[in-house]
Design a protein around this motif. Structure first.
Motif, mmCIF file in Angstrom:
data_model
loop_
_atom_site.group_PDB
_atom_site.id
_atom_site.type_symbol
_atom_site.label_atom_id
_atom_site.label_comp_id
_atom_site.label_asym_id
_atom_site.label_seq_id
_atom_site.Cartn_x
_atom_site.Cartn_y
_atom_site.Cartn_z
ATOM 1 N N UNK A 685 0.834 -1.200 0.000
ATOM 2 C CA UNK A 685 0.000 0.000 0.000
ATOM 3 C C UNK A 685 0.870 1.251 0.000
ATOM 4 N N UNK A 686 0.218 2.362 -0.300
ATOM 5 C CA UNK A 686 0.849 3.678 -0.235
ATOM 6 C C UNK A 686 0.167 4.468 0.872
ATOM 7 N N UNK A 687 0.963 5.057 1.732
ATOM 8 C CA UNK A 687 0.437 5.929 2.783
ATOM 9 C C UNK A 687 0.879 7.359 2.467
ATOM 10 N N UNK A 688 -0.097 8.246 2.275
ATOM 11 C CA UNK A 688 0.193 9.643 1.948
ATOM 12 C C UNK A 688 0.202 10.467 3.222
ATOM 13 N N UNK A 689 1.256 11.268 3.382
ATOM 14 C CA UNK A 689 1.371 12.148 4.550
ATOM 15 C C UNK A 689 1.675 13.572 4.084
ATOM 16 N N UNK A 690 1.160 14.535 4.841
ATOM 17 C CA UNK A 690 1.408 15.948 4.587
ATOM 18 C C UNK A 690 2.225 16.512 5.736
ATOM 19 N N UNK A 691 3.293 17.200 5.409
ATOM 20 C CA UNK A 691 4.176 17.754 6.448
ATOM 21 C C UNK A 691 3.672 19.131 6.868
ATOM 22 N N UNK A 692 2.949 19.172 7.985
ATOM 23 C CA UNK A 692 2.453 20.439 8.509
ATOM 24 C C UNK A 692 3.304 20.959 9.658
ATOM 25 N N UNK A 693 3.965 20.084 10.402
ATOM 26 C CA UNK A 693 4.933 20.472 11.445
ATOM 27 C C UNK A 693 4.452 21.632 12.312
ATOM 28 N N UNK A 708 4.327 13.354 1.099
ATOM 29 C CA UNK A 708 5.106 12.118 1.093
ATOM 30 C C UNK A 708 4.207 10.936 0.738
ATOM 31 N N UNK A 709 4.658 10.131 -0.216
ATOM 32 C CA UNK A 709 3.998 8.867 -0.528
ATOM 33 C C UNK A 709 4.903 7.745 -0.029
ATOM 34 N N UNK A 710 4.484 7.086 1.055
ATOM 35 C CA UNK A 710 5.279 6.059 1.709
ATOM 36 C C UNK A 710 4.842 4.676 1.224
ATOM 37 N N UNK A 711 5.796 3.879 0.789
ATOM 38 C CA UNK A 711 5.505 2.514 0.360
ATOM 39 C C UNK A 711 5.580 1.608 1.598
ATOM 40 N N UNK A 712 4.450 0.983 1.934
ATOM 41 C CA UNK A 712 4.342 0.249 3.192
ATOM 42 C C UNK A 712 3.914 -1.201 2.933
ATOM 43 N N UNK A 713 4.208 -2.067 3.919
ATOM 44 C CA UNK A 713 3.600 -3.392 3.917
ATOM 45 C C UNK A 713 2.375 -3.372 4.827
ATOM 46 N N UNK A 714 1.779 -4.508 5.044
ATOM 47 C CA UNK A 714 0.551 -4.562 5.837
ATOM 48 C C UNK A 714 0.777 -4.183 7.301
ATOM 49 N N UNK A 715 2.027 -4.261 7.781
ATOM 50 C CA UNK A 715 2.346 -3.905 9.166
ATOM 51 C C UNK A 715 2.754 -2.447 9.321
#
Length: 780
Positions: A685-693, A708-715
């Motif tokens: 899966x891809x997890x999208x994050x926005x850096x608001x800090x 950020x588009x993070x490439x993740x496994x199921x964990x």
């Protein structure tokens, strides 16, 4: 013709409820960033551009702006001539007012015309300048402003030519522009006034203790009303919206076409002092009162503090203080220097969150928004003029340097975060008379015992900025003045010569020994960077330095090189490397900005090191593998950790077993923090994050946010060895900036999102090119 809007200036009505003051219209500063036109061209002369009335061939843009979107790695930064223009209307209420345009920063030589009349030529791209166009304003039709910028190499403004410079200077009107309207009896602007220790509002603190503080406020007033003005100044100190104290001066009679600096004191009982642990700030409201009316009013954000050196030790508010710090370049990928105010705040927030209390502003004046963030977050700054490996005997060059020193102090003298003025040309050998002039200027412009100068040569300056990476023996035991290890951790692990000649690359160490490691370099390389940092920081603590500054916070471009300078503890996209967490662990858990933390610096996969390194500010750490305890340990004390606040923990494992590594941190025998690393499985899966800090998207101005588009496994484990690209798609009124599709680097693909005040309901979609992975996320 591209559509554009006129700018209408709004009038703020201030109703005053004290001293029986009458209601009066006060004209305040207005953001002037919208509805500009831009072009790059050297084919026409100035007259051709100034006669342009149809901007259909120009780009419609909003400030801050860069003249060219650069690639991630900048080998050939754009240099040349660019033009900005804007049409605007002035309301009738503006008649008989003083009218100014304030430019926070424009690179590098700026010429400004209002209604085809040239009003100013300003040299230098890092400090503000103000244009007084009162006599040239038009009220019955449109006004036009033209700005011509030249960011080519310049022997007067320096530094050395871009092709050999170790950082990029970019271009454009890359900071805010403000339109300011004032009544003709008004508080002046200090750089425009060009008076020593004068102009505008100048706040100092001649007496500071926990029991009482004396705030000295000098207010420079100018009368251009055409007649004598009777006035008084009222200063009101405000703490979180509540009035602390308010004092009126006596009445003054100010002749027409004259000016005066008026001083007054505020005596504050039990003041809240400013420090990195308690960055208390007050609002100081300064008002000109005439016949019971407010004629002008300004708010100055101040922090009350007192500093002194005893021998080589630094005392802040009477407390001996060591400042753990970092250096920062202000660039972003793709847009260069054209950062939003929020982006500057987020950079400062990351520095504070990383465990630092000090930042050296390398190697030039940085934005007012960054300075404001340092004030608010409790980041001590050493404020620097521009300079790097360039000195000239030319008098015009030297006079320009002297002017920048004055302008820097005039701009930043009221910022709580500043502890010293780096009126020094970094890594540029300067003759002693030149240094004498610079230090004299600083003392003239800030004539109190709270003025400290800093320079990279030991002669003349109050503080010696001694960079350990510039010499094999970085500490001079015969040196008796206060000193700061201004740069460390990079060059001494990179080049054998450990000197200033960065044009001679013959003595480079092997790559695996370097601190210059991209986030994609792998576990071994990133742990080596962390080892270098730990060793150097630990060694700094063997000396009586009152501060040190690692080089550098963020990876950055050098222009002349075909790669990034990668010694940052975060990469160019502000993604942390393991060394980030080493520094974070050096902040005590009980610090107001700290918390209990534990971080496993290793990956956990077949080729991972079995020597597990854990950064933590806890007393003990217990490590578990698949739920089974591998022991509970105290920190590892050795020759590269014996001076640290919180040495790392090390566990040696007999073999690799796939599964979950979990570290638990203990304080007072209680679990207070934990961190987990899982062996990676298949990317799913891809997890999208926005850096608001710490800052939500600015709804009133342009903003810049990393996506950020993070490439993740199921964990939810980041898969760092994926070789693929991400294609980003955007729905909504905003803009994506950067390579697209973009390479996945160590499991993350990054792009910049530029928003504006009309941005709503933004949705980002991310999809791999080769693998069948996709995701979407809304930010607003």
């Amino acid at each position: 013709m591209k559509k554009f809007k006129y700018i209408f200036l709004f009038i703020s009505i201030i109703l005053l409820n004290s001293c029986n003051d009458k209601e009066i219209t006060v004209l305040e500063k207005t953001n002037f960033n919208e509805n500009w036109f831009f072009t790059n061209s050297e084919n026409l002369d100035d007259n051709n551009y100034l006669q342009t009335v149809n901007f259909s061939d120009w780009d419609s843009i909003t400030l801050p702006h860069t003249p060219k979107i650069e690639p991630k790695i900048v080998n050939n930064q754009w240099q040349g001539i660019s033009w900005y223009a804007k049409t605007f209307l002035l309301s009738d209420e503006m008649k008989n007012k003083k009218l100014f345009l304030n430019f926070e920063g424009a690179m590098n030589i700026a010429e400004v015309w209002i209604n085809n009349k040239k009003l100013i030529k300003h040299q230098g791209g890092y400090l503000p300048f103000t244009v007084d166009f009162t006599d040239d304003a038009i009220f019955d039709k449109e006004n036009t402003i033209h700005v011509k910028l030249n960011n080519k190499d310049n022997p007067i403004t320096g530094p050395k030519p871009l092709k050999t410079l170790d950082f990029n200077t970019y271009g454009g009107i890359y900071r805010n522009v403000w339109l300011v309207a004032k009544n003709k009896l008004y508080i002046t602007e200090p750089i425009l006034e060009n008076k020593i220790a004068n102009g505008g509002i100048f706040v100092t603190f001649p007496e500071v203790s926990n029991e009482k503080a004396v705030i000295n406020i000098k207010t420079h007033i100018k009368n251009e009303t055409g007649k004598t003005a009777s006035l008084l100044i009222r200063n009101t100190l405000i703490d979180n919206g509540k009035e602390v104290i308010s004092v009126n001066t006596k009445n003054y009679d100010l002749d027409s076409k004259s000016n005066q600096q008026i001083a007054t004191n505020l005596n504050v009982q039990q003041p809240k002092l400013w420090s990195p642990k308690s960055p208390n700030l007050y609002d100081l409201k300064t008002e000109i009162i005439q016949n019971g009316q407010i004629i002008d009013s300004e708010i100055t954000r101040i922090g009350i503090k007192t500093m002194k050196f005893v021998g080589q030790d630094f005392y802040l508010n009477g407390e001996k203080t060591f400042l753990r710090g970092i250096n920062r370049h202000q660039e972003y990928p793709y847009v260069g220097y054209a950062l939003s105010d929020n982006a500057n705040y987020r950079d400062a927030k990351k520095i504070k969150d990383a465990g630092f209390d000090y930042v050296r502003l390398s190697h030039y004046p940085q934005s007012t928004s960054f300075m404001n963030a340092c004030d608010a977050l409790g980041l001590v700054t050493i404020d620097a003029i521009l300079g790097w490996q360039y000195f000239s005997e030319d008098k015009d060059f030297q006079n320009h340097v002297f002017k920048t020193a004055r302008d820097l102090i005039r701009r930043d003298r009221n910022h709580a975060s500043v502890i010293a003025w780096e009126v020094s040309l970094n890594e540029s050998w300067m003759p002693e008379p030149f240094i004498d002039k610079l230090t004299k200027i600083a003392k003239e412009e800030y004539p109190t015992d709270q003025c400290f100068t800093a320079g990279w040569q030991s002669y003349g300056y109050d503080i010696y900025l001694q960079a350990r990476q510039h010499r094999l023996k970085h500490y001079d035991a015969d040196l008796k003045k206060p000193y700061n290890v201004s740069e460390y951790g990079d060059w001494e692990y990179y080049a054998m010569n450990a000197g200033l000649n960065q044009d001679d690359w013959s003595g480079l160490l092997q790559q695996e020994r370097s601190s210059r490691q991209l986030r994609s370099a792998g576990e071994r390389a990133l742990l080596q960077q962390a080892t270098n940092i730990q060793e150097a920081h630990n060694d700094n603590l063997n000396t009586p330095a009152f501060a040190d500054g690692y080089w550098v916070m963020y990876d950055y471009n050098r222009g002349y090189a075909d790669d990034l300078e990668a010694s940052g503890i975060m990469d160019v996209f502000r993604i942390p490397k393991p060394a980030y967490y080493f520094y974070q662990s050096q902040r005590d858990a009980k610090d107001p900005f700290g918390k209990p933390m534990v971080y496993i610096a290793n990956n956990w996969r077949k080729n991972s090191s079995l020597n597990i390194r854990i950064f933590s500010n806890c007393e003990e750490v217990e490590l578990f593998l698949n739920g089974e305890s591998l022991g509970r340990k105290k920190p590892t004390i050795n020759t590269v950790s014996n001076n640290l606040n919180h040495p790392p923990f090390t566990f040696e494992l007999p073999k690799y077993v796939a599964g979950k590594l979990e570290a638990k941190g203990f304080l007072n025998d209680k679990i207070v923090a934990n961190y987990t690393v899982n062996s990676p499985e298949k990317a799913s899966k891809i997890k999208i994050e926005f850096d608001l800090s710490g800052r939500e998207i600015d709804e009133n101005n342009n903003d810049l946010i990393f996506v950020y588009a993070n490439i993740m496994d199921e964990n939810e484990t980041l898969i760092t060895d994926v070789v693929d690209k991400i294609k980003f798609e955007l729905t909504g009124n905003a803009q994506l900036i950067g390579e697209n599709p973009v390479n996945i680097e160590a499991g993350i693909a990054t792009i910049l999102l530029k928003t504006n005040k009309n941005t709503q309901n933004i949705e980002i979609k991310a999809k791999t090119i080769d693998a069948n992975l996709a995701s979407s996320s809304k930010i607003k």
